[in-house]
Scaffold this motif. Structure first.
Motif, PDB file in Angstrom:
ATOM      1  N   PHE A   1       5.981   6.722   6.436  1.00  0.00           N
ATOM      2  CA  PHE A   1       5.208   5.691   5.760  1.00  0.00           C
ATOM      3  C   PHE A   1       4.087   5.233   6.660  1.00  0.00           C
ATOM      4  N   LEU A   2       2.931   4.998   6.056  1.00  0.00           N
ATOM      5  CA  LEU A   2       1.864   4.376   6.806  1.00  0.00           C
ATOM      6  C   LEU A   2       1.498   3.085   6.088  1.00  0.00           C
ATOM      7  N   LEU A   3       1.604   1.979   6.844  1.00  0.00           N
ATOM      8  CA  LEU A   3       1.280   0.694   6.245  1.00  0.00           C
ATOM      9  C   LEU A   3      -0.010   0.159   6.836  1.00  0.00           C
ATOM     10  N   ASP A   4      -0.744  -0.610   6.005  1.00  0.00           N
ATOM     11  CA  ASP A   4      -1.937  -1.241   6.564  1.00  0.00           C
ATOM     12  C   ASP A   4      -1.549  -2.596   7.165  1.00  0.00           C
TER      13      ASP A   4
ATOM     14  N   LYS B   1       2.242   4.081  -3.497  1.00  0.00           N
ATOM     15  CA  LYS B   1       0.962   3.716  -2.875  1.00  0.00           C
ATOM     16  C   LYS B   1       0.469   2.351  -3.328  1.00  0.00           C
ATOM     17  N   GLY B   2       0.104   1.551  -2.355  1.00  0.00           N
ATOM     18  CA  GLY B   2      -0.474   0.251  -2.655  1.00  0.00           C
ATOM     19  C   GLY B   2       0.544  -0.864  -2.698  1.00  0.00           C
ATOM     20  N   LYS B   3       1.815  -0.472  -2.839  1.00  0.00           N
ATOM     21  CA  LYS B   3       2.826  -1.523  -2.916  1.00  0.00           C
ATOM     22  C   LYS B   3       3.078  -2.132  -1.547  1.00  0.00           C
TER      23      LYS B   3
ATOM     24  N   LEU C   1      -6.070  -2.493  15.640  1.00  0.00           N
ATOM     25  CA  LEU C   1      -4.868  -2.093  14.929  1.00  0.00           C
ATOM     26  C   LEU C   1      -5.184  -1.864  13.473  1.00  0.00           C
ATOM     27  N   ILE C   2      -4.820  -0.705  12.944  1.00  0.00           N
ATOM     28  CA  ILE C   2      -5.083  -0.488  11.528  1.00  0.00           C
ATOM     29  C   ILE C   2      -3.803  -0.406  10.711  1.00  0.00           C
ATOM     30  N   GLY C   3      -2.682  -0.387  11.363  1.00  0.00           N
ATOM     31  CA  GLY C   3      -1.462  -0.371  10.572  1.00  0.00           C
ATOM     32  C   GLY C   3      -0.245  -0.004  11.390  1.00  0.00           C
ATOM     33  N   VAL C   4       0.856   0.188  10.653  1.00  0.00           N
ATOM     34  CA  VAL C   4       2.117   0.541  11.296  1.00  0.00           C
ATOM     35  C   VAL C   4       2.659   1.800  10.636  1.00  0.00           C
ATOM     36  N   MET C   5       3.227   2.676  11.438  1.00  0.00           N
ATOM     37  CA  MET C   5       3.812   3.898  10.912  1.00  0.00           C
ATOM     38  C   MET C   5       5.324   3.798  11.013  1.00  0.00           C
TER      39      MET C   5
END
Lengths: 230, 614
Positions: free
Chosen positions: B285-288, B312-314, B373-377
């Motif tokens: 998963f890649l989260l913003d 996606k988007g959730k 930081l652009i997100g969490v994996m």
């Protein structure tokens, strides 16, 4: 001991034999049954003082036999032979009046000791007991007779006598549980563990009671508050 | 269309400027010529004619004076009168000479000659007159008028003639100058206008020649810079701009090809990556930064009963309703680094399709190159099979131990009973055999019990309930049980604890460790020995140690004693199972601490372990 009529219901033949051998010279009579059905039949047809009952039996389960024994209201004292060190449903067994447990592996002296206690206990009443150990035995006597309220009273006396006894608190917990007060039971188990950090019966009981779903919410709250030791 | 003249840019520019230069030169030339002409004209005007006119004026004036004096004076033989008249005569002659030397016009020479003759005659007539005597002035004057005056008039006449001629010339010159100026002005204006127009035309066309292609180039360049590699410059000429244009077109072509190739390569790589992602068993998963799912692979979505498109988007919590996981995710984002997990913390229990699934997760913060930081994996690994294996292992151990306990029970019972009843019937050797059997059945019992314990701990089956415990309470609890044993061997046990030390741990397990260490200490310390229990704080940990002055441990075994079933050879008959210390190690490890021994053979051993502060 010489008056004792003993029945051993144990499916492992060798174990049954050695138990019998332990008592053969001292009791009135001792017989062995190697499955539940046979055992039940023997129970119904003859009179017994002490029954060694293995919790795990092929055919009719040990617990089931216990239930049937309790329903007949006989004076027979059942001593449960357990595995794993501690019975998971000791409290369940207590509901059927079983109060003595002996874990595998067995030792002759331990067996004799417990039989002696069971016999001596039969004479105890509120009036003639004063020592801690006697209180414990009286408690067990009441449990056996399913007189849990009386047991509740007596165990408290035992605690009064020896305030730091894990065994007594554990017993109190079990009585509470039988009486339906799970929260008080959990508290009592906690106290038992407090006094003896690795008193297995209390540990097992506590684990069991806190994992029971019926208790979840309120019990977990309680556990949360109890977890903070001083 | 091939151009007729091949010029490069420099030449073109020079040509343009050259034209302008030529125009300037023409204007310059015309102006110069006109000015020169004008100059000449006015020159002419000024000098000679002016001189002639001046001369004739002077002569006229002189002769007028002379005649007046002549007619006025009587007697005219007075010396001062004579002088004055002579002055005028001289003046007239002076200017006559000048005029004679200043003949410029046509007919002026004759006029000058005639003038001179008239003057001579005038003088002669005057002379004739002075030789006569007159009785009256009236008579004189009558004769003057009749004799001299006509000569005077002649002189006047010729002076005037000369003057006129010169004036006429002056006038003509002046007119001519005017005309020249006029013409020059006109010419200059014309040429000026022409020149300006030409200059404008040249400048415009020049700049156009240079600027237009440059502008085209600029357009094409910016198109290419913005990624449109189809831009081309339409400028076909043989000057430098033309060369640049064609080179530019080459470059654009090459860029286009390169870009195409790159795109193909990138696409291919992307497809490979995509294939890997979608085919791998782990869920990714890649989260913003708002914790919404920007990317998820097939496995990841499937784990939670969904598919990538829906996910996606959730928000992550919408899909995975696990607070604990979310807390870790937030922590990762805030701290900018992966969280440190203790045993079992990074395992998620996922109920899907009424099956329990164990997912181990890893969290990694994702940064841009700039460090933002652009997100969490999140990486989920399905360890259900591992857990099953674990469960099987424990179950096996459980069953095995139960099975083992059964024959052990009857065996130990029999032997114990035999010991009771048959002792008297045996000789010493046989008694000893019986004793061996008794002891070893005891060992078997202890072994099975320890084996069960350790396997439970390893499998994580034994529950640890961590709380803040005072070190003092653990020690006092366990010491209690050893008082008698220590007294039997006359061993003194001393505890030196730093005050009010608290640890974070499971009371019963920690008590187990202390019991084990104490029992070992007592076992391996001879009579009258000393055991010292210490507890101190070192940094973020509490260090507890049990030191004895017993027989110690040989150096080569000191790091092996924590291994399972390891017992130092000479101590084999001391009744231990060889599992105690390894159980201690497992418990200490579960608490996040370490355990070790310092020992000198013959002098004693110190077992120490650390626990986190509570």
């Amino acid at each position: 001991m010489s008056q004792v009529r003993m029945l051993i219901i144990e499916d492992e033949i060798n174990i049954a034999k050695t138990i019998a051998a332990t008592f053969s010279k001292t009791v009135y009579k001792v017989e062995q049954c190697h499955d539940g059905t046979e055992g039940l039949k023997k129970l119904q047809t003859e009179e017994w003082d002490i029954v060694f009952l293995d919790i795990r039996l092929p055919g009719i389960d040990g617990m089931e036999i216990l239930k049937q024994i309790s329903e007949t209201q006989t004076p027979v004292n059942v001593i449960m032979i357990t595995a794993y060190g501690s019975i998971e449903n000791a409290v369940q067994a207590m509901k059927y009046g079983a109060v003595d447990f002996v874990p595998k592996p067995l030792e002759p002296e331990v067996l004799r000791d417990i039989v002696r206690k069971v016999i001596a206990r039969r004479l105890y009443t509120e009036q003639n007991v004063a020592e801690y150990q006697e209180f414990i035995e009286l408690t067990k006597l009441h449990i056996k007779s399913r007189e849990y309220q009386k047991a509740h009273v007596v165990i408290k006396k035992a605690i009064a006598q020896k305030p730091e006894s894990a065994e007594a608190y554990n017993l109190l917990g079990a009585i509470n549980e039988v009486l339906g007060d799970n929260i008080a039971a959990a508290q009592a188990y906690q106290m038992a563990i407090k006094f003896d950090a690795y008193y297995n019966p209390a540990l097992e009981n506590l684990k069991r009671i806190t994992s029971m779903e019926a208790n979840s919410a309120s019990l977990l709250d309680l556990m949360a508050t109890l977890k903070v030791r001083e | 269309m091939k151009p007729l003249i091949r010029l490069n840019l420099r030449e073109k520019i020079l040509l343009g400027f050259g034209m302008v230069m030529i125009i300037l030169l023409i204007i310059f030339a015309v102006s110069l010529t006109s000015l020169l002409k004008l100059g000449k004209a006015s020159d002419a005007i000024l000098k000679q004619n002016y001189m002639s006119i001046e001369a004739t004026n002077q002569m006229l004036d002189a002769i007028e004076q002379h005649y007046r004096m002549l007619s006025d004076f009587s007697p005219h033989n007075k010396p001062e009168n004579q002088k004055a008249m002579m002055d005028e005569q001289l003046r007239f002659e002076h200017w006559l000479i000048i005029e004679k030397g200043n003949i410029t016009e046509k007919g002026e020479a004759e006029s000058a000659l005639k003038l001179e003759q008239s003057y001579r005659q005038y003088l002669i007539n005057i002379q004739a007159l002075t030789e006569r005597n007159f009785t009256t002035i009236v008579e004189k004057n009558t004769h003057l008028i009749n004799l001299v005056r006509p000569q005077l008039n002649n002189v006047r006449y010729y002076c005037k003639q000369i003057m006129q001629v010169n004036q006429a010339t002056m006038f003509k010159s002046s007119n001519r100058a005017k005309l020249i100026a006029h013409k020059a002005t006109f010419t200059l204006i014309l040429i000026g206008i022409l020149g300006i127009m030409l200059a404008i035309i040249f400048s415009l066309s020049l700049s156009s020649i240079i600027v237009r292609p440059l502008k085209n180039m600029l357009d094409a360049l910016s198109k290419v810079a913005n990624g449109d590699y189809t831009a081309r410059i339409e400028y076909h000429s043989n000057d430098e701009l033309g060369i640049v244009s064609s080179e530019f077109n080459h470059m654009a072509q090459k860029l286009s090809e390169y870009h195409e190739m790159n795109i193909r390569t990138i696409l291919k790589e992307k497809q490979i990556n995509e294939a890997i992602l979608q085919n791998m068993d782990d869920g990714l998963f890649l989260l913003d930064t708002d914790y919404h799912i920007t990317n998820v692979n097939l496995s990841g979505a499937r784990f939670f009963g969904s598919d990538p498109a829906t996910c996606k988007g959730k928000h992550i919590l919408e899909l995975i309703r696990q607070e604990m996981l979310f807390e870790f995710i937030k922590d990762t984002a805030l701290q900018g680094k992966s969280p440190v997990f203790t045993e079992g913390q990074n395992i998620l229990v996922n109920e899907i399709n009424s099956n329990k699934q164990y997912l181990q997760f890893n969290l990694t913060p994702v940064f841009q190159q700039s460090g933002v930081l652009i997100g969490v994996m999140i990486l989920f690994t399905d360890i259900t099979h591992l857990k099953k294996l674990d469960k099987l292992k424990s179950e096996f151990l459980m069953i095995a131990s139960h099975e083992l306990k059964t024959p052990l029970t009857s065996m130990s019972m029999s032997i114990a009973l035999l010991k009771e009843t048959a002792e008297s019937k045996l000789d010493d050797a046989e008694k000893e055999l019986l004793q061996i059997a008794v002891e070893d059945t005891q060992r078997l019992k202890a072994l099975i019990s320890d084996l069960l314990d350790i396997s439970k701990i390893e499998a994580g089956k034994i529950d640890f309930s961590f709380e803040n415990i005072s070190v003092e309470s653990i020690i006092s609890k366990t010491l209690h049980s050893f008082i008698t044993m220590a007294q039997d061997k006359n061993i003194t046990i001393e505890s030196k604890l730093e005050p009010e030390l608290q640890v974070r741990g499971d009371f019963s397990k920690l008590a187990w460790i202390m019991t084990n260490l104490l029992s070992n200490a007592i076992k391996f310390t001879p009579q009258d020995g000393q055991i010292v229990i210490k507890a101190i704080q070192t940094g973020a940990y509490i260090q507890i140690s049990v030191a004895d002055n017993g027989i110690g441990i040989p150096y080569e075994f000191q790091n092996k004693i924590f291994d399972k079933f390891f017992q130092v050879a000479s101590y084999l008959n001391t009744g231990g199972t060889g599992l105690g210390l390894s159980i201690c190690k497992e418990i200490v490890r579960a608490h996040g601490g370490t355990i070790w021994v310092e020992s000198e053979p013959g002098k004693g051993s110190t077992f120490s372990f650390t626990l986190p502060i509570g």
